[in-house]
Design an enzyme around this catalytic site. Sequence first.
Site, PDB file in Angstrom:
ATOM      1  N   ARG A  18     -36.151 -10.652 121.473  1.00  0.00           N
ATOM      2  CA  ARG A  18     -36.966  -9.427 121.596  1.00  0.00           C
ATOM      3  C   ARG A  18     -37.335  -8.849 120.231  1.00  0.00           C
ATOM      4  O   ARG A  18     -36.470  -8.559 119.412  1.00  0.00           O
ATOM      5  CB  ARG A  18     -36.230  -8.364 122.427  1.00  0.00           C
ATOM      6  N   CYS A  33     -34.080  -0.209 130.661  1.00  0.00           N
ATOM      7  CA  CYS A  33     -32.826  -0.175 129.915  1.00  0.00           C
ATOM      8  C   CYS A  33     -32.398   1.272 129.652  1.00  0.00           C
ATOM      9  O   CYS A  33     -33.151   2.048 129.064  1.00  0.00           O
ATOM     10  CB  CYS A  33     -32.994  -0.929 128.603  1.00  0.00           C
ATOM     11  N   CYS A  83     -23.230  11.629 119.006  1.00  0.00           N
ATOM     12  CA  CYS A  83     -22.306  10.491 119.155  1.00  0.00           C
ATOM     13  C   CYS A  83     -21.191  10.550 118.110  1.00  0.00           C
ATOM     14  O   CYS A  83     -21.419  10.872 116.940  1.00  0.00           O
ATOM     15  CB  CYS A  83     -23.085   9.182 119.030  1.00  0.00           C
ATOM     16  N   CYS A 108     -30.768  -2.810 132.716  1.00  0.00           N
ATOM     17  CA  CYS A 108     -29.972  -3.039 131.516  1.00  0.00           C
ATOM     18  C   CYS A 108     -29.357  -1.698 131.139  1.00  0.00           C
ATOM     19  O   CYS A 108     -29.969  -0.650 131.396  1.00  0.00           O
ATOM     20  CB  CYS A 108     -30.883  -3.557 130.394  1.00  0.00           C
ATOM     21  N   CYS A 136     -28.137   5.274 112.477  1.00  0.00           N
ATOM     22  CA  CYS A 136     -28.458   5.875 113.781  1.00  0.00           C
ATOM     23  C   CYS A 136     -28.707   7.382 113.734  1.00  0.00           C
ATOM     24  O   CYS A 136     -27.848   8.158 113.305  1.00  0.00           O
ATOM     25  CB  CYS A 136     -27.343   5.572 114.781  1.00  0.00           C
ATOM     26  N   CYS A 163     -26.919  -9.031 126.419  1.00  0.00           N
ATOM     27  CA  CYS A 163     -28.026  -8.716 125.506  1.00  0.00           C
ATOM     28  C   CYS A 163     -27.381  -8.268 124.202  1.00  0.00           C
ATOM     29  O   CYS A 163     -26.696  -7.245 124.171  1.00  0.00           O
ATOM     30  CB  CYS A 163     -28.890  -7.609 126.101  1.00  0.00           C
ATOM     31  N   CYS A 202     -22.406   5.158 112.694  1.00  0.00           N
ATOM     32  CA  CYS A 202     -23.353   4.084 112.369  1.00  0.00           C
ATOM     33  C   CYS A 202     -24.427   4.614 111.393  1.00  0.00           C
ATOM     34  O   CYS A 202     -25.152   5.560 111.728  1.00  0.00           O
ATOM     35  CB  CYS A 202     -24.013   3.553 113.640  1.00  0.00           C
TER      36      CYS A 202
HETATM   37  N1  SAM Z   1     -24.158   3.780 121.600  1.00  0.00           N
HETATM   38  C1  SAM Z   1     -24.392   2.486 122.085  1.00  0.00           C
HETATM   39  C2  SAM Z   1     -24.156   1.422 121.051  1.00  0.00           C
HETATM   40  O1  SAM Z   1     -24.171   1.713 119.859  1.00  0.00           O
HETATM   41  O2  SAM Z   1     -23.992   0.265 121.455  1.00  0.00           O
HETATM   42  C3  SAM Z   1     -25.773   2.312 122.684  1.00  0.00           C
HETATM   43  C4  SAM Z   1     -26.950   2.961 122.012  1.00  0.00           C
HETATM   44  S1  SAM Z   1     -27.299   2.432 120.333  1.00  0.00           S
HETATM   45  C5  SAM Z   1     -28.527   3.573 119.849  1.00  0.00           C
HETATM   46  C6  SAM Z   1     -28.122   0.869 120.607  1.00  0.00           C
HETATM   47  C7  SAM Z   1     -28.617   0.119 119.405  1.00  0.00           C
HETATM   48  O3  SAM Z   1     -29.762   0.757 118.844  1.00  0.00           O
HETATM   49  C8  SAM Z   1     -27.710  -0.029 118.202  1.00  0.00           C
HETATM   50  O4  SAM Z   1     -26.733  -1.002 118.376  1.00  0.00           O
HETATM   51  C9  SAM Z   1     -28.682  -0.435 117.118  1.00  0.00           C
HETATM   52  O5  SAM Z   1     -28.797  -1.839 117.070  1.00  0.00           O
HETATM   53  C10 SAM Z   1     -30.001   0.176 117.588  1.00  0.00           C
HETATM   54  N2  SAM Z   1     -30.462   1.211 116.654  1.00  0.00           N
HETATM   55  C11 SAM Z   1     -29.991   2.470 116.542  1.00  0.00           C
HETATM   56  N3  SAM Z   1     -30.625   3.147 115.563  1.00  0.00           N
HETATM   57  C12 SAM Z   1     -31.519   2.290 115.030  1.00  0.00           C
HETATM   58  C13 SAM Z   1     -32.481   2.390 113.969  1.00  0.00           C
HETATM   59  N4  SAM Z   1     -32.611   3.499 113.256  1.00  0.00           N
HETATM   60  N5  SAM Z   1     -33.238   1.311 113.701  1.00  0.00           N
HETATM   61  C14 SAM Z   1     -33.103   0.171 114.425  1.00  0.00           C
HETATM   62  N6  SAM Z   1     -32.225   0.025 115.431  1.00  0.00           N
HETATM   63  C15 SAM Z   1     -31.436   1.059 115.728  1.00  0.00           C
HETATM   64  C1  DTB Z   2     -31.850  -2.471 120.799  1.00  0.00           C
HETATM   65  O1  DTB Z   2     -31.463  -3.520 120.258  1.00  0.00           O
HETATM   66  N1  DTB Z   2     -32.713  -1.625 120.268  1.00  0.00           N
HETATM   67  C2  DTB Z   2     -32.909  -0.490 121.159  1.00  0.00           C
HETATM   68  C3  DTB Z   2     -32.049  -0.863 122.386  1.00  0.00           C
HETATM   69  N2  DTB Z   2     -31.425  -2.072 122.000  1.00  0.00           N
HETATM   70  C4  DTB Z   2     -31.111   0.121 122.925  1.00  0.00           C
HETATM   71  C5  DTB Z   2     -32.651   0.796 120.505  1.00  0.00           C
HETATM   72  C6  DTB Z   2     -33.502   1.059 119.276  1.00  0.00           C
HETATM   73  C7  DTB Z   2     -33.215   2.445 118.786  1.00  0.00           C
HETATM   74  C8  DTB Z   2     -34.075   2.835 117.635  1.00  0.00           C
HETATM   75  C9  DTB Z   2     -33.761   4.210 117.155  1.00  0.00           C
HETATM   76  C10 DTB Z   2     -33.984   5.289 118.178  1.00  0.00           C
HETATM   77  O2  DTB Z   2     -35.051   5.324 118.831  1.00  0.00           O
HETATM   78  O3  DTB Z   2     -33.119   6.170 118.291  1.00  0.00           O
HETATM   79 FE1  SF4 Z   3     -23.491   6.126 118.577  1.00  0.00          FE
HETATM   80 FE2  SF4 Z   3     -25.823   5.492 117.502  1.00  0.00          FE
HETATM   81 FE3  SF4 Z   3     -23.664   4.130 116.801  1.00  0.00          FE
HETATM   82 FE4  SF4 Z   3     -24.675   3.863 119.318  1.00  0.00          FE
HETATM   83  S1  SF4 Z   3     -25.647   3.255 117.395  1.00  0.00           S
HETATM   84  S2  SF4 Z   3     -22.531   4.115 118.731  1.00  0.00           S
HETATM   85  S3  SF4 Z   3     -25.457   5.938 119.627  1.00  0.00           S
HETATM   86  S4  SF4 Z   3     -24.040   6.324 116.414  1.00  0.00           S
END
Ligand code: SAM
Ligand code: DTB
Ligand code: SF4
Length: 331
Positions: free
Chosen positions: A274, A111, A67, A142, A74, A202, A71
């Site tokens: 959730r 989702c 990506c 979702c 992430c 959501c 973030c």
């Molecule tokens: N790329 C899109 C976005 O950022 O909206 C969708 C996928 S992103 C992985 C969805 C959500 O996963 C993020 O907004 C964040 O709240 C959650 N997330 C990602 N990495 C995480 C982590 N290490 N621990 C907890 N939540 C995480």
């Molecule tokens: C949300 O709030 N948490 C989910 C879903 N919406 C997409 C994602 C959690 C991701 C946790 C890190 C991972 O598994 O990559």
């Molecule tokens: Fe990309 Fe992860 Fe950020 Fe979603 S949360 S925009 S997948 S870096």
Amino acid sequence: MNTQTIAFHTPVKKSVMPERWSVDEVEALFKLPFADLLYRAQQVHREHFDPNQVQLSTLLSIKTGGCSEDCGYCPQSAFHSTGVEDRKMLELDAVVAAARAAQQAGADRFCMGAAWREPSQADMLSVVDMVKAVRGLGMETCATLGMLNDEQTEQLREAGLDYYNHNLDTSPEFYGDIISTRDYQDRLDTLERVRRAGMHVCSGGIVGMGEDLTQRAGLVAQLANMNPYPESVPINNLVKVEGTPLAEQADLDPLDFVRTIAVARITMPTARVRLSAGRQQMSDAIQALCFLAGANSIFYGEQLLTTGNPDVQRDRALLDKLGMYAFADKS
Ligand code: SAM
Ligand code: DTB
Ligand code: SF4
């Protein structure tokens, strides 16, 4: 302190609507004695929901890794070396097979998540097919695909998407410490488009990223003051992934996580709150407290997007032990 939460939620025109919850009021909730906070949350919860029922959403990463956003939490950001590979989008058949398996295991919502800053038009064509196919199975749908423009929200609505997930993640004040490649306003703009298109929103966030109490309260206030507030509010506990800037972040006190759930419940009485990422690292006792605090939805299935989640047997045993049940169990 606002004790008339429900009355305050009457839809009012945006321009004249007073802020429902100030950050100070939300912070004051966080500071209540634990028993008082949970009692109040449980009262609000019982006014609107069956307290023993839980909604089960299964996640599938339809496009993993690489990506272009940075973030800090992430594992899928191309800025961090986490070992998560950049894969191409899943085929429709694989998505439908995963959704069918989730449905058979008792999930009612599926989702689909993608590691995109925003989808391309070609991506949208594939996602539209996936949404239609999963809906065709009789599941709620979702998607979480990053930022959307008006045309894309319309495409998703026409495909029949039920919910769009787009998290605010943290307060406006702390946001710049975690993400530099987009602004808070970008997130709010996408949420506004989703709302205008008529899909359910959501949106939630992550706690345990080093935010202070005022910033944690700031996240909840932002969500609760949306008009209307989201139908679904995921509260994630940071999953610390090696290679991300937040890998060494100190653990959040689990009781502070429970408090966050309770405050979300009180400030957003009719939302599905959730209990999201971080459950694999959580004891049954803390999860039980989260349900008592008003959580009534979980991610269900061994995998979140790239990290683990409790397996189905463990979750079923937990729900049984607590006398709780899912939608599918009673239909
Ligand atoms: N790329 C899109 C976005 O950022 O909206 C969708 C996928 S992103 C992985 C969805 C959500 O996963 C993020 O907004 C964040 O709240 C959650 N997330 C990602 N990495 C995480 C982590 N290490 N621990 C907890 N939540 C995480
Ligand atoms: C949300 O709030 N948490 C989910 C879903 N919406 C997409 C994602 C959690 C991701 C946790 C890190 C991972 O598994 O990559
Ligand atoms: Fe990309 Fe992860 Fe950020 Fe979603 S949360 S925009 S997948 S870096």
